[in-house]
Design a protein around this motif. Structure first.
Motif, PDB file in Angstrom:
ATOM      1  N   VAL A   1      59.035  70.956  95.247  1.00 55.14           N
ATOM      2  CA  VAL A   1      59.025  70.285  96.549  1.00 55.14           C
ATOM      3  C   VAL A   1      60.324  70.596  97.271  1.00 55.14           C
ATOM      4  CG1 VAL A   1      57.491  68.392  95.858  1.00 55.14           C
ATOM      5  CG2 VAL A   1      59.942  68.121  95.615  1.00 55.14           C
TER       6      VAL A   1
ATOM      7  N   GLN B   1      62.515  66.853 101.821  1.00 57.38           N
ATOM      8  CA  GLN B   1      61.436  65.863 101.846  1.00 57.38           C
ATOM      9  C   GLN B   1      61.783  64.667 100.964  1.00 57.38           C
ATOM     10  OE1 GLN B   1      58.238  68.677 100.707  1.00 57.38           O
ATOM     11  NE2 GLN B   1      57.095  67.745 102.396  1.00 57.38           N
TER      12      GLN B   1
ATOM     13  N   PHE C   1      62.470  60.943 102.228  1.00 58.96           N
ATOM     14  CA  PHE C   1      61.704  59.856 101.620  1.00 58.96           C
ATOM     15  C   PHE C   1      62.653  58.752 101.154  1.00 58.96           C
ATOM     16  CE2 PHE C   1      59.805  57.796  97.905  1.00 58.96           C
ATOM     17  CZ  PHE C   1      58.562  57.422  98.403  1.00 58.96           C
TER      18      PHE C   1
ATOM     19  N   PHE D   1      58.900  59.140  94.743  1.00 60.70           N
ATOM     20  CA  PHE D   1      58.340  60.165  95.632  1.00 60.70           C
ATOM     21  C   PHE D   1      57.091  60.780  95.007  1.00 60.70           C
ATOM     22  CE2 PHE D   1      57.957  64.641  96.794  1.00 60.70           C
ATOM     23  CZ  PHE D   1      57.970  64.596  98.182  1.00 60.70           C
TER      24      PHE D   1
ATOM     25  N   VAL E   1      54.129  58.313  94.946  1.00 67.12           N
ATOM     26  CA  VAL E   1      53.536  58.010  96.251  1.00 67.12           C
ATOM     27  C   VAL E   1      52.912  59.244  96.894  1.00 67.12           C
ATOM     28  CG1 VAL E   1      54.070  57.251  98.612  1.00 67.12           C
ATOM     29  CG2 VAL E   1      55.064  56.048  96.659  1.00 67.12           C
ATOM     30  N   ILE E   2      53.627  60.347  96.922  1.00 67.20           N
ATOM     31  CA  ILE E   2      53.180  61.557  97.617  1.00 67.20           C
ATOM     32  C   ILE E   2      52.175  62.348  96.784  1.00 67.20           C
ATOM     33  CG2 ILE E   2      53.949  63.708  98.707  1.00 67.20           C
ATOM     34  CD1 ILE E   2      54.787  61.125 100.175  1.00 67.20           C
ATOM     35  N   LYS E   3      52.306  62.296  95.482  1.00 64.30           N
ATOM     36  CA  LYS E   3      51.431  63.026  94.553  1.00 64.30           C
ATOM     37  C   LYS E   3      51.359  64.528  94.877  1.00 64.30           C
ATOM     38  CE  LYS E   3      48.407  59.088  93.486  1.00 64.30           C
ATOM     39  NZ  LYS E   3      49.449  58.149  93.493  1.00 64.30           N
ATOM     40  N   PRO E   4      52.512  65.220  94.790  1.00 65.82           N
ATOM     41  CA  PRO E   4      52.474  66.670  95.052  1.00 65.82           C
ATOM     42  C   PRO E   4      51.647  67.373  93.980  1.00 65.82           C
ATOM     43  CG  PRO E   4      54.623  66.011  94.203  1.00 65.82           C
ATOM     44  CD  PRO E   4      53.832  64.758  94.413  1.00 65.82           C
TER      45      PRO E   4
END
Length: 157
Positions: free
Chosen positions: A11, A15, A19, A40, A43-46
């Motif tokens: 990532v 970002q 965040f 991160f 919540v974002i689940k990359p």
């Protein structure tokens, strides 16, 4: 992480930092950073990067070595332009050797690419596109394993 067999994602650090700011975490310590990164990810689940298989890692190593040889060849040619006559013979010998090694690397990459029917098929498809040669095709196959399974927007992202 991938080499240790653990799932990993790549990532943009900005970002994660943005965040952290958005969640009110402005302090920076290892403990806080670890919490922010974990939050991160939750919540974002990359998308988790798929682990490379041994063959892909070998192809990547061959391509990286080829790139190193090209860098050395470019550097030696630049040195040759400014070199004193006493050093030119040595530089020319090294340039000749680097070109031979580059030919060997290209042959190794080509034979390695031909060892996999799946890679052959992908390479043939990629090479059907104008401007995509053997080097670009091998690089895309080695470093973009998602090619063919994602749409153009996902690839661009």
């Amino acid at each position: 992480l991938c080499q240790a067999g653990l799932p990993a994602v790549a990532v943009n650090p900005r970002q994660v930092r943005d965040f952290a700011k958005a969640t009110g975490k402005r302090a920076k310590t290892d403990r806080i950073d670890a919490f922010v990164i974990a939050h991160f990810a939750a919540v974002i689940k990359p998308v988790v990067r798929p682990l490379n298989d041994v063959q892909t890692e070998q192809l990547q190593a061959l391509l990286l070595r080829r790139a190193q040889l090209i860098d050395m060849l470019v550097a030696e040619k630049a040195r040759l332009e400014r070199a004193h006559a006493a050093a030119k013979e040595s530089l020319n010998d090294h340039i000749k050797w680097l070109k031979q090694q580059l030919t060997v690397a290209d042959t190794d990459i080509d034979s390695f690419m031909r060892s996999s029917p799946a890679w052959r098929q992908k390479e043939d498809l990629l090479r059907s596109v104008p401007g995509i040669g053997p080097g670009a095709a091998a690089t895309l196959i080695a470093f973009m394993p998602q090619l063919g399974s994602l749409n153009r927007r996902e690839i661009a992202a």
